[in-house]
Design an enzyme around this catalytic site. Structure first.
Site, PDB file in Angstrom:
ATOM      1  N   ALA A 110       0.892  -1.175   0.000  1.00  0.00           N
ATOM      2  CA  ALA A 110       0.000   0.000   0.000  1.00  0.00           C
ATOM      3  C   ALA A 110       0.920   1.211   0.000  1.00  0.00           C
ATOM      4  O   ALA A 110       1.211   1.784   1.039  1.00  0.00           O
ATOM      5  CB  ALA A 110      -0.908  -0.018   1.231  1.00  0.00           C
ATOM      6  N   ALA A 111       1.379   1.605  -1.183  1.00  0.00           N
ATOM      7  CA  ALA A 111       2.628   2.379  -1.253  1.00  0.00           C
ATOM      8  C   ALA A 111       2.500   3.896  -1.356  1.00  0.00           C
ATOM      9  O   ALA A 111       3.417   4.614  -0.968  1.00  0.00           O
ATOM     10  CB  ALA A 111       3.470   1.870  -2.428  1.00  0.00           C
ATOM     11  N   ALA A 112       1.405   4.422  -1.913  1.00  0.00           N
ATOM     12  CA  ALA A 112       1.350   5.884  -2.154  1.00  0.00           C
ATOM     13  C   ALA A 112       1.155   6.656  -0.844  1.00  0.00           C
ATOM     14  O   ALA A 112       0.475   6.155   0.047  1.00  0.00           O
ATOM     15  CB  ALA A 112       0.199   6.202  -3.111  1.00  0.00           C
ATOM     16  N   PRO A 113       1.734   7.843  -0.709  1.00  0.00           N
ATOM     17  CA  PRO A 113       2.483   8.589  -1.734  1.00  0.00           C
ATOM     18  C   PRO A 113       3.955   8.197  -1.866  1.00  0.00           C
ATOM     19  O   PRO A 113       4.665   8.784  -2.661  1.00  0.00           O
ATOM     20  CB  PRO A 113       2.349  10.036  -1.257  1.00  0.00           C
ATOM     21  CG  PRO A 113       2.222   9.928   0.230  1.00  0.00           C
ATOM     22  CD  PRO A 113       1.473   8.658   0.494  1.00  0.00           C
ATOM     23  N   GLY A 114       4.431   7.204  -1.108  1.00  0.00           N
ATOM     24  CA  GLY A 114       5.740   6.646  -1.414  1.00  0.00           C
ATOM     25  C   GLY A 114       6.854   6.908  -0.416  1.00  0.00           C
ATOM     26  O   GLY A 114       7.991   6.501  -0.646  1.00  0.00           O
ATOM     27  N   GLU A 134      -0.329   0.261  -5.596  1.00  0.00           N
ATOM     28  CA  GLU A 134      -1.288   1.311  -5.204  1.00  0.00           C
ATOM     29  C   GLU A 134      -2.450   1.269  -6.201  1.00  0.00           C
ATOM     30  O   GLU A 134      -2.235   1.428  -7.401  1.00  0.00           O
ATOM     31  CB  GLU A 134      -0.600   2.678  -5.226  1.00  0.00           C
ATOM     32  CG  GLU A 134      -1.526   3.862  -5.059  1.00  0.00           C
ATOM     33  CD  GLU A 134      -2.325   3.872  -3.743  1.00  0.00           C
ATOM     34  OE1 GLU A 134      -1.722   3.665  -2.673  1.00  0.00           O
ATOM     35  OE2 GLU A 134      -3.552   4.068  -3.791  1.00  0.00           O
ATOM     36  N   ASP A 161      -5.388  -3.685  -6.832  1.00  0.00           N
ATOM     37  CA  ASP A 161      -5.841  -3.913  -5.464  1.00  0.00           C
ATOM     38  C   ASP A 161      -4.872  -4.888  -4.782  1.00  0.00           C
ATOM     39  O   ASP A 161      -4.624  -5.987  -5.293  1.00  0.00           O
ATOM     40  CB  ASP A 161      -7.260  -4.499  -5.511  1.00  0.00           C
ATOM     41  CG  ASP A 161      -7.907  -4.549  -4.131  1.00  0.00           C
ATOM     42  OD1 ASP A 161      -7.213  -4.886  -3.142  1.00  0.00           O
ATOM     43  OD2 ASP A 161      -9.104  -4.249  -4.049  1.00  0.00           O
ATOM     44  N   CYS A 233      -1.807   4.187  11.061  1.00  0.00           N
ATOM     45  CA  CYS A 233      -1.736   5.403  11.873  1.00  0.00           C
ATOM     46  C   CYS A 233      -3.070   5.590  12.599  1.00  0.00           C
ATOM     47  O   CYS A 233      -3.549   6.704  12.765  1.00  0.00           O
ATOM     48  CB  CYS A 233      -1.356   6.614  11.036  1.00  0.00           C
ATOM     49  SG  CYS A 233      -2.474   6.975   9.689  1.00  0.00           S
TER      50      CYS A 233
HETATM   51  N1  SAM Z   1       3.084   3.702   2.615  1.00  0.00           N
HETATM   52  C1  SAM Z   1       2.650   5.036   2.191  1.00  0.00           C
HETATM   53  C2  SAM Z   1       3.745   6.032   2.494  1.00  0.00           C
HETATM   54  O1  SAM Z   1       4.527   5.818   3.435  1.00  0.00           O
HETATM   55  O2  SAM Z   1       3.849   7.032   1.797  1.00  0.00           O
HETATM   56  C3  SAM Z   1       1.326   5.422   2.813  1.00  0.00           C
HETATM   57  C4  SAM Z   1       0.243   4.411   2.578  1.00  0.00           C
HETATM   58  S1  SAM Z   1      -1.363   4.960   3.055  1.00  0.00           S
HETATM   59  C5  SAM Z   1      -1.341   4.707   4.753  1.00  0.00           C
HETATM   60  C6  SAM Z   1      -2.370   3.649   2.493  1.00  0.00           C
HETATM   61  C7  SAM Z   1      -2.495   3.553   0.989  1.00  0.00           C
HETATM   62  O3  SAM Z   1      -3.228   2.349   0.672  1.00  0.00           O
HETATM   63  C8  SAM Z   1      -3.272   4.687   0.323  1.00  0.00           C
HETATM   64  O4  SAM Z   1      -2.479   5.274  -0.671  1.00  0.00           O
HETATM   65  C9  SAM Z   1      -4.489   3.996  -0.279  1.00  0.00           C
HETATM   66  O5  SAM Z   1      -4.918   4.578  -1.509  1.00  0.00           O
HETATM   67  C10 SAM Z   1      -3.964   2.592  -0.491  1.00  0.00           C
HETATM   68  N2  SAM Z   1      -5.011   1.554  -0.633  1.00  0.00           N
HETATM   69  C11 SAM Z   1      -6.346   1.673  -0.453  1.00  0.00           C
HETATM   70  N3  SAM Z   1      -6.955   0.497  -0.729  1.00  0.00           N
HETATM   71  C12 SAM Z   1      -5.993  -0.384  -1.094  1.00  0.00           C
HETATM   72  C13 SAM Z   1      -5.997  -1.735  -1.532  1.00  0.00           C
HETATM   73  N4  SAM Z   1      -7.124  -2.433  -1.640  1.00  0.00           N
HETATM   74  N5  SAM Z   1      -4.811  -2.306  -1.852  1.00  0.00           N
HETATM   75  C14 SAM Z   1      -3.643  -1.612  -1.744  1.00  0.00           C
HETATM   76  N6  SAM Z   1      -3.581  -0.327  -1.336  1.00  0.00           N
HETATM   77  C15 SAM Z   1      -4.739   0.284  -1.018  1.00  0.00           C
END
Ligand code: SAM
Length: 305
Positions: A110-114, A134, A161, A233
């Site tokens: 679950a990488a964005a914004p990275g 993402e 997903d 978080c």
């Molecule tokens: N790891 C990131 C960083 O350090 O910048 C922050 C990640 S944020 C907590 C969670 C992310 O999971 C969001 O960007 C969201 O869009 C994404 N997300 C939502 N549903 C998801 C899914 N089914 N599979 C993978 N990622 C998902």
């Protein structure tokens, strides 16, 4: 009298905190959520520059520095060009816990914004391979540009997903980071009631459902002997210890301890009302908001080799 819905949510949120923490800890959390704190940054070894100015180190790190609120560095060219990277101490701590090595194959589910992808790529000196997933289109493109701006070259991007990834890849990764989408409770502003419009007990439950799917997928993608770092978080039991319990009950996953090396690091919770949760959850970590540290939860899981 009917209360406005956001106010009702604020009360619900506080009540839930009071079920998990002592009164002093609840006060610390609510204060932490309403303070405009300093920000922390690290020098990006993938785009080296000479150190800029004198900044204090964040205790617990050799290479994370505190920039006071509104410091000019926030808007500097060095930040825009990816020579320095602003990242919360809890986020960097999570990325470092992966202990990504130069020859590893790592999955960031679950990488964005990275931010954590970049911190892991820096630790790997652009070696090995990082798969960053993402599903949300706008966030996917932001992830790509952020990572590329920081001189990272060992990442492959997948817009999909994360729940289907483990089934698709099979058990191949040395380590997986699941920084799960969550109710983001630690980013809520206690003094701004409008932020509560984003939060409700129902939202917490919805997040939990998705997190359960994601943690199963993350574990399936891990090779025997590999480690999974699960983090959020959020403060809620539902999104943290209960998601980890869900995995422990269905697989051979084992918890590895995380050292509680700071005063604001607490053991994971092992009780839900009168019901006991697995005692091994004590080895997981709850970080209380403190200076440049956001509220966070982390669990370190091992797949037996
Ligand atoms: N790891 C990131 C960083 O350090 O910048 C922050 C990640 S944020 C907590 C969670 C992310 O999971 C969001 O960007 C969201 O869009 C994404 N997300 C939502 N549903 C998801 C899914 N089914 N599979 C993978 N990622 C998902």
């Amino acid at each position: 009298m009917d209360l406005p819905s956001d106010f009702k949510h604020a009360q619900d949120f506080q009540q839930r905190l009071a079920e998990l923490y002592t009164p002093a800890q609840v006060t610390q959390i609510l204060r932490g959520l309403s303070s405009d704190s300093a920000r922390s940054f690290w020098y990006n070894p993938l785009k080296p520059i000479e150190p800029i100015g004198e900044y204090a180190k964040v205790p617990g790190f050799t290479d994370l520095f505190v920039a006071p609120e509104e410091d000019q560095l926030t808007y500097s060219q060095a930040a825009t060009d990816g020579h320095i990277y602003f990242q919360n101490a809890s986020s960097l701590f999570a990325a470092r816990l992966v202990e990504a090595q130069e020859s590893d194959e790592i999955l960031d589910l679950a990488a964005a914004p990275g931010g954590k992808t970049i911190a892991m790529a820096a630790a790997m000196r652009n070696g090995g391979r990082l798969a960053a997933v993402e599903p949300v289109k706008g966030r996917f493109h932001r992830l790509k540009s952020n990572v590329e701006r920081c001189g990272v070259t060992n990442v492959q991007f997948y817009q999909r997903d994360g729940r289907g990834v483990g089934r698709a890849t099979g058990p191949r990764f040395d380590a997986v980071l699941l920084d799960a989408p969550c109710s983001s409770e630690s980013h809520m502003r206690w003094d701004d009631s409008s932020t509560y419009a984003q939060w409700s007990p129902r939202k917490v439950k919805e997040c939990q459902r998705k997190q359960k799917g994601l943690i199963q997928s993350a574990y399936a993608a891990l090779k025997p002997g590999g480690r999974l770092i699960y983090c959020t978080c959020s403060f809620s039991l539902e999104e943290n210890e209960m998601v980890v319990t869900y995995l422990l009950e269905r697989t051979d996953a084992q918890l590895l301890p995380i050292e509680k090396e700071q005063e604001h690091f607490l053991d994971g919770i092992t009780q839900r009302g009168r019901k006991a949760l697995p005692q091994s959850l004590k080895s997981t970590l709850r970080i209380l908001p403190h200076g440049v540290w956001d509220g966070f939860y982390l669990a370190q899981v091992k797949k037996p080799g």
